[in-house]
Write a protein that holds these residues in place. Structure first.
Motif, PDB file in Angstrom:
ATOM      1  N   ALA A  55      35.227 -54.229  -2.807  1.00  0.00           N
ATOM      2  CA  ALA A  55      34.773 -52.879  -2.449  1.00  0.00           C
ATOM      3  C   ALA A  55      34.587 -52.011  -3.689  1.00  0.00           C
ATOM      4  CB  ALA A  55      35.752 -52.235  -1.484  1.00  0.00           C
ATOM      5  N   VAL A  56      35.515 -52.083  -4.633  1.00  0.00           N
ATOM      6  CA  VAL A  56      35.414 -51.199  -5.796  1.00  0.00           C
ATOM      7  C   VAL A  56      34.565 -51.779  -6.919  1.00  0.00           C
ATOM      8  CG1 VAL A  56      37.588 -50.028  -5.315  1.00  0.00           C
ATOM      9  CG2 VAL A  56      37.571 -51.985  -6.872  1.00  0.00           C
ATOM     10  N   SER A  57      34.375 -53.098  -6.935  1.00  0.00           N
ATOM     11  CA  SER A  57      33.654 -53.686  -8.065  1.00  0.00           C
ATOM     12  C   SER A  57      32.180 -53.965  -7.774  1.00  0.00           C
ATOM     13  CB  SER A  57      34.330 -54.983  -8.516  1.00  0.00           C
ATOM     14  OG  SER A  57      34.222 -55.975  -7.504  1.00  0.00           O
ATOM     15  N   ASP A  58      31.781 -53.983  -6.511  1.00  0.00           N
ATOM     16  CA  ASP A  58      30.402 -54.354  -6.197  1.00  0.00           C
ATOM     17  C   ASP A  58      29.936 -53.656  -4.925  1.00  0.00           C
ATOM     18  OD1 ASP A  58      27.952 -55.656  -6.322  1.00  0.00           O
ATOM     19  OD2 ASP A  58      28.688 -57.466  -5.318  1.00  0.00           O
ATOM     20  N   THR A  59      29.724 -52.333  -5.019  1.00  0.00           N
ATOM     21  CA  THR A  59      29.293 -51.611  -3.826  1.00  0.00           C
ATOM     22  C   THR A  59      27.828 -51.893  -3.506  1.00  0.00           C
ATOM     23  OG1 THR A  59      28.805 -49.646  -5.129  1.00  0.00           O
ATOM     24  CG2 THR A  59      30.959 -49.743  -4.082  1.00  0.00           C
ATOM     25  N   THR A  60      27.515 -51.831  -2.231  1.00  0.00           N
ATOM     26  CA  THR A  60      26.175 -52.142  -1.741  1.00  0.00           C
ATOM     27  C   THR A  60      25.222 -50.964  -1.888  1.00  0.00           C
ATOM     28  OG1 THR A  60      27.309 -53.496  -0.068  1.00  0.00           O
ATOM     29  CG2 THR A  60      24.945 -53.177   0.212  1.00  0.00           C
ATOM     30  N   TYR A  61      25.700 -49.749  -1.580  1.00  0.00           N
ATOM     31  CA  TYR A  61      24.848 -48.553  -1.571  1.00  0.00           C
ATOM     32  C   TYR A  61      25.547 -47.383  -2.262  1.00  0.00           C
ATOM     33  CZ  TYR A  61      22.582 -51.125   2.217  1.00  0.00           C
ATOM     34  OH  TYR A  61      21.966 -52.088   2.967  1.00  0.00           O
ATOM     35  N   VAL A  62      24.746 -46.437  -2.736  1.00  0.00           N
ATOM     36  CA  VAL A  62      25.252 -45.172  -3.255  1.00  0.00           C
ATOM     37  C   VAL A  62      25.009 -44.128  -2.164  1.00  0.00           C
ATOM     38  CG1 VAL A  62      24.968 -43.396  -5.034  1.00  0.00           C
ATOM     39  CG2 VAL A  62      24.783 -45.826  -5.640  1.00  0.00           C
ATOM     40  N   ILE A  63      26.063 -43.448  -1.745  1.00  0.00           N
ATOM     41  CA  ILE A  63      25.967 -42.513  -0.622  1.00  0.00           C
ATOM     42  C   ILE A  63      24.939 -41.409  -0.879  1.00  0.00           C
ATOM     43  CG2 ILE A  63      27.249 -40.790   0.713  1.00  0.00           C
ATOM     44  CD1 ILE A  63      29.693 -42.647   0.500  1.00  0.00           C
ATOM     45  N   VAL A  75      32.015 -46.459   9.569  1.00  0.00           N
ATOM     46  CA  VAL A  75      33.102 -46.674   8.618  1.00  0.00           C
ATOM     47  C   VAL A  75      34.310 -47.257   9.349  1.00  0.00           C
ATOM     48  CG1 VAL A  75      34.635 -45.592   6.932  1.00  0.00           C
ATOM     49  CG2 VAL A  75      32.296 -44.724   7.240  1.00  0.00           C
ATOM     50  N   VAL A  76      34.715 -48.470   8.949  1.00  0.00           N
ATOM     51  CA  VAL A  76      35.909 -49.089   9.519  1.00  0.00           C
ATOM     52  C   VAL A  76      37.079 -49.030   8.542  1.00  0.00           C
ATOM     53  CG1 VAL A  76      34.611 -50.572  11.094  1.00  0.00           C
ATOM     54  CG2 VAL A  76      35.229 -51.427   8.834  1.00  0.00           C
ATOM     55  N   VAL A  96      37.422 -38.160 -12.037  1.00  0.00           N
ATOM     56  CA  VAL A  96      36.975 -37.867 -10.678  1.00  0.00           C
ATOM     57  C   VAL A  96      37.497 -38.955  -9.750  1.00  0.00           C
ATOM     58  CG1 VAL A  96      34.871 -36.627 -11.350  1.00  0.00           C
ATOM     59  CG2 VAL A  96      34.777 -39.077 -10.952  1.00  0.00           C
ATOM     60  N   VAL A  97      37.467 -38.665  -8.466  1.00  0.00           N
ATOM     61  CA  VAL A  97      37.834 -39.650  -7.458  1.00  0.00           C
ATOM     62  C   VAL A  97      36.556 -40.299  -6.942  1.00  0.00           C
ATOM     63  CG1 VAL A  97      38.885 -40.006  -5.188  1.00  0.00           C
ATOM     64  CG2 VAL A  97      39.903 -38.387  -6.805  1.00  0.00           C
ATOM     65  N   ARG A  98      36.563 -41.604  -6.900  1.00  0.00           N
ATOM     66  CA  ARG A  98      35.438 -42.369  -6.339  1.00  0.00           C
ATOM     67  C   ARG A  98      35.863 -42.877  -4.970  1.00  0.00           C
ATOM     68  NH1 ARG A  98      33.807 -48.212  -7.209  1.00  0.00           N
ATOM     69  NH2 ARG A  98      31.608 -48.310  -6.698  1.00  0.00           N
ATOM     70  N   VAL A  99      35.013 -42.666  -3.985  1.00  0.00           N
ATOM     71  CA  VAL A  99      35.255 -43.122  -2.622  1.00  0.00           C
ATOM     72  C   VAL A  99      34.352 -44.312  -2.345  1.00  0.00           C
ATOM     73  CG1 VAL A  99      34.994 -42.514  -0.182  1.00  0.00           C
ATOM     74  CG2 VAL A  99      35.837 -40.818  -1.808  1.00  0.00           C
ATOM     75  N   VAL A 100      34.891 -45.318  -1.679  1.00  0.00           N
ATOM     76  CA  VAL A 100      34.090 -46.453  -1.229  1.00  0.00           C
ATOM     77  C   VAL A 100      34.329 -46.607   0.270  1.00  0.00           C
ATOM     78  CG1 VAL A 100      33.612 -48.915  -1.442  1.00  0.00           C
ATOM     79  CG2 VAL A 100      34.310 -47.604  -3.463  1.00  0.00           C
ATOM     80  N   LEU A 101      33.265 -46.402   1.048  1.00  0.00           N
ATOM     81  CA  LEU A 101      33.318 -46.605   2.492  1.00  0.00           C
ATOM     82  C   LEU A 101      32.950 -48.054   2.780  1.00  0.00           C
ATOM     83  CD1 LEU A 101      31.257 -43.481   3.662  1.00  0.00           C
ATOM     84  CD2 LEU A 101      33.726 -43.632   3.225  1.00  0.00           C
ATOM     85  N   ILE A 102      33.597 -48.655   3.765  1.00  0.00           N
ATOM     86  CA  ILE A 102      33.283 -50.025   4.165  1.00  0.00           C
ATOM     87  C   ILE A 102      32.869 -49.976   5.627  1.00  0.00           C
ATOM     88  CG2 ILE A 102      34.158 -52.382   4.408  1.00  0.00           C
ATOM     89  CD1 ILE A 102      36.269 -51.556   2.219  1.00  0.00           C
ATOM     90  N   ASP A 103      31.674 -50.519   5.926  1.00  0.00           N
ATOM     91  CA  ASP A 103      31.174 -50.434   7.299  1.00  0.00           C
ATOM     92  C   ASP A 103      31.502 -51.691   8.095  1.00  0.00           C
ATOM     93  OD1 ASP A 103      29.206 -52.384   6.785  1.00  0.00           O
ATOM     94  OD2 ASP A 103      27.550 -50.959   6.790  1.00  0.00           O
ATOM     95  N   ASN A 105      29.700 -54.036   9.026  1.00  0.00           N
ATOM     96  CA  ASN A 105      29.024 -55.256   8.563  1.00  0.00           C
ATOM     97  C   ASN A 105      29.580 -55.765   7.238  1.00  0.00           C
ATOM     98  OD1 ASN A 105      27.139 -55.265  10.729  1.00  0.00           O
ATOM     99  ND2 ASN A 105      25.979 -53.675   9.673  1.00  0.00           N
ATOM    100  N   GLY A 106      30.542 -55.039   6.671  1.00  0.00           N
ATOM    101  CA  GLY A 106      31.107 -55.419   5.380  1.00  0.00           C
ATOM    102  C   GLY A 106      30.377 -54.818   4.196  1.00  0.00           C
ATOM    103  N   ASP A 107      29.329 -54.024   4.440  1.00  0.00           N
ATOM    104  CA  ASP A 107      28.640 -53.336   3.348  1.00  0.00           C
ATOM    105  C   ASP A 107      29.506 -52.183   2.866  1.00  0.00           C
ATOM    106  OD1 ASP A 107      26.369 -54.963   3.426  1.00  0.00           O
ATOM    107  OD2 ASP A 107      25.400 -53.697   4.932  1.00  0.00           O
ATOM    108  N   SER A 108      29.338 -51.812   1.590  1.00  0.00           N
ATOM    109  CA  SER A 108      30.138 -50.728   1.023  1.00  0.00           C
ATOM    110  C   SER A 108      29.229 -49.649   0.452  1.00  0.00           C
ATOM    111  CB  SER A 108      31.085 -51.273  -0.044  1.00  0.00           C
ATOM    112  OG  SER A 108      30.365 -51.981  -1.030  1.00  0.00           O
ATOM    113  N   TYR A 109      29.741 -48.421   0.448  1.00  0.00           N
ATOM    114  CA  TYR A 109      28.984 -47.232   0.067  1.00  0.00           C
ATOM    115  C   TYR A 109      29.864 -46.397  -0.852  1.00  0.00           C
ATOM    116  CZ  TYR A 109      26.595 -48.579   4.392  1.00  0.00           C
ATOM    117  OH  TYR A 109      25.937 -49.266   5.376  1.00  0.00           O
TER     118      TYR A 109
END
Length: 158
Positions: A55-63, A75-76, A96-103, A105-109
Protein backbone atom coordinates in the motif's frame (compact mmCIF):
# COMPACT_ATOMS: atom_id res chain seq x y z
CA UNK A 1 -19.11 -1.09 16.28
CA UNK A 2 -17.12 0.94 18.78
CA UNK A 3 -15.79 4.25 17.42
CA UNK A 4 -12.06 4.62 17.85
CA UNK A 5 -10.11 7.84 17.91
CA UNK A 6 -7.84 7.93 14.90
CA UNK A 7 -4.32 8.51 16.10
CA UNK A 8 -0.93 7.48 14.81
CA UNK A 9 1.46 5.85 17.23
CA UNK A 10 4.99 7.17 17.67
CA UNK A 11 7.89 4.92 18.59
CA UNK A 12 10.17 6.42 21.24
CA UNK A 13 12.90 3.76 21.12
CA UNK A 14 16.35 5.01 20.13
CA UNK A 15 17.68 1.92 18.38
CA UNK A 16 17.58 1.67 14.60
CA UNK A 17 15.32 -0.88 12.95
CA UNK A 18 12.99 -1.33 15.92
CA UNK A 19 9.35 -1.91 15.08
CA UNK A 20 6.68 -1.53 17.73
CA UNK A 21 3.21 -2.94 17.22
CA UNK A 22 0.49 -0.97 19.00
CA UNK A 23 -3.01 -2.09 18.09
CA UNK A 24 -2.78 -1.77 14.29
CA UNK A 25 -0.08 0.92 14.24
CA UNK A 26 3.55 0.37 13.39
CA UNK A 27 6.23 2.75 14.61
CA UNK A 28 9.50 2.76 12.65
CA UNK A 29 12.87 4.38 13.11
CA UNK A 30 15.28 4.99 10.28
CA UNK A 31 18.71 6.51 10.88
CA UNK A 32 17.53 7.87 14.21
CA UNK A 33 14.61 9.80 12.69
CA UNK A 34 11.22 8.81 14.11
CA UNK A 35 8.32 8.39 11.75
CA UNK A 36 4.82 7.15 12.32
CA UNK A 37 2.77 4.60 10.43
CA UNK A 38 -0.80 3.64 11.19
CA UNK A 39 -3.07 1.04 9.56
CA UNK A 40 -6.79 0.42 9.95
CA UNK A 41 -6.11 -3.30 9.55
CA UNK A 42 -4.12 -5.88 11.48
CA UNK A 43 -0.43 -5.76 10.56
CA UNK A 44 0.74 -8.56 12.86
CA UNK A 45 0.31 -11.31 10.22
CA UNK A 46 2.44 -11.85 7.13
CA UNK A 47 -0.62 -11.06 4.98
CA UNK A 48 -1.19 -7.75 6.80
CA UNK A 49 2.48 -6.81 6.55
CA UNK A 50 2.53 -7.49 2.80
CA UNK A 51 -0.67 -5.46 2.40
CA UNK A 52 0.85 -2.56 4.38
CA UNK A 53 4.11 -2.59 2.46
CA UNK A 54 2.44 -2.76 -0.94
CA UNK A 55 0.00 0.00 0.00
CA UNK A 56 2.72 2.50 0.89
CA UNK A 57 5.32 1.50 -1.69
CA UNK A 58 3.24 1.10 -4.86
CA UNK A 59 -0.01 3.05 -4.92
CA UNK A 60 -2.31 2.67 -7.91
CA UNK A 61 -3.81 6.19 -8.07
CA UNK A 62 -3.21 9.71 -6.79
CA UNK A 63 -6.38 11.02 -5.12
CA UNK A 64 -5.88 14.59 -6.38
CA UNK A 65 -5.96 13.28 -9.98
CA UNK A 66 -9.45 11.89 -9.32
CA UNK A 67 -10.87 14.95 -7.53
CA UNK A 68 -13.91 16.27 -9.34
CA UNK A 69 -14.20 13.21 -11.58
CA UNK A 70 -17.13 11.76 -9.65
CA UNK A 71 -15.32 8.44 -9.20
CA UNK A 72 -16.53 6.53 -6.15
CA UNK A 73 -13.92 4.72 -4.07
CA UNK A 74 -15.08 1.89 -1.79
CA UNK A 75 -12.56 2.22 1.04
CA UNK A 76 -12.19 -1.00 3.04
CA UNK A 77 -8.87 -0.11 4.71
CA UNK A 78 -6.44 2.78 4.90
CA UNK A 79 -3.01 3.70 6.16
CA UNK A 80 -1.32 6.91 7.24
CA UNK A 81 2.40 7.51 7.47
CA UNK A 82 4.86 10.37 7.76
CA UNK A 83 6.82 11.55 4.75
CA UNK A 84 8.83 14.64 3.84
CA UNK A 85 7.99 16.67 0.74
CA UNK A 86 9.15 19.87 -0.90
CA UNK A 87 7.05 22.92 -0.10
CA UNK A 88 6.81 24.60 -3.52
CA UNK A 89 6.18 28.04 -1.97
CA UNK A 90 9.11 28.06 0.47
CA UNK A 91 11.47 25.65 -1.29
CA UNK A 92 12.02 23.81 1.97
CA UNK A 93 11.34 20.21 2.90
CA UNK A 94 8.41 19.78 5.29
CA UNK A 95 6.91 16.83 7.16
CA UNK A 96 3.42 15.80 6.06
CA UNK A 97 1.10 12.86 6.56
CA UNK A 98 0.49 10.64 3.54
CA UNK A 99 -2.78 8.73 3.39
CA UNK A 100 -3.25 5.55 1.37
CA UNK A 101 -6.81 4.33 0.84
CA UNK A 102 -7.32 0.68 -0.11
CA UNK A 103 -10.48 -0.21 -2.02
CA UNK A 104 -12.50 -3.40 -2.31
CA UNK A 105 -10.52 -4.44 -5.43
CA UNK A 106 -7.15 -4.03 -3.72
CA UNK A 107 -6.30 -0.81 -5.58
CA UNK A 108 -4.68 1.95 -3.52
CA UNK A 109 -5.06 5.74 -3.63
CA UNK A 110 -2.57 8.17 -2.09
CA UNK A 111 -2.86 11.75 -0.89
CA UNK A 112 -0.83 14.19 1.17
CA UNK A 113 -2.23 17.15 2.99
CA UNK A 114 -4.75 17.84 5.68
CA UNK A 115 -7.99 17.60 3.66
CA UNK A 116 -8.05 13.81 3.28
CA UNK A 117 -6.57 13.28 6.77
CA UNK A 118 -9.32 15.41 8.32
CA UNK A 119 -11.96 13.66 6.21
CA UNK A 120 -10.83 10.28 7.54
CA UNK A 121 -10.77 11.53 11.11
CA UNK A 122 -14.36 12.72 10.79
CA UNK A 123 -15.51 9.58 8.99
CA UNK A 124 -14.01 7.23 11.59
CA UNK A 125 -15.44 9.25 14.47
CA UNK A 126 -18.92 9.12 12.93
CA UNK A 127 -18.94 5.72 11.19
CA UNK A 128 -16.18 3.73 12.90
CA UNK A 129 -13.54 1.91 10.84
CA UNK A 130 -14.25 0.83 7.27
CA UNK A 131 -14.41 -2.87 6.42
CA UNK A 132 -15.23 -5.14 3.50
CA UNK A 133 -18.76 -5.45 4.91
CA UNK A 134 -19.17 -1.69 5.52
CA UNK A 135 -16.82 0.24 3.23
CA UNK A 136 -16.65 4.02 3.12
CA UNK A 137 -18.09 4.97 -0.29
CA UNK A 138 -16.31 8.27 -0.96
CA UNK A 139 -15.69 10.65 -3.82
CA UNK A 140 -12.66 12.96 -3.79
CA UNK A 141 -13.58 16.60 -4.41
CA UNK A 142 -11.75 19.93 -4.34
CA UNK A 143 -12.72 22.36 -1.62
CA UNK A 144 -11.52 25.99 -1.51
CA UNK A 145 -9.52 27.00 1.55
CA UNK A 146 -9.18 30.40 3.19
CA UNK A 147 -5.53 30.44 2.11
CA UNK A 148 -5.07 32.72 -0.93
CA UNK A 149 -7.54 30.82 -3.10
CA UNK A 150 -5.81 27.46 -2.61
CA UNK A 151 -7.83 24.27 -2.84
CA UNK A 152 -7.59 21.08 -0.86
CA UNK A 153 -8.93 17.62 -1.63
CA UNK A 154 -11.49 16.19 0.77
CA UNK A 155 -13.52 12.99 0.74
CA UNK A 156 -17.28 13.33 0.36
CA UNK A 157 -19.57 10.39 1.14
CA UNK A 158 -21.15 9.06 -2.03
Amino acid sequence: MENKELMMQENTQEEKGITVQTEHGLGFFDAGQPSRMWASFDTTSEEGQVKAYNAVSDTTYVIADLAGSGQVIEVVDFMMHDITRLNEETGEMEPVVRVVLIDSNGDSYSATGTGVVNSLKSLTQIKGMPSAEKPFRVTPVYKPTRNNGHKTVILRLA
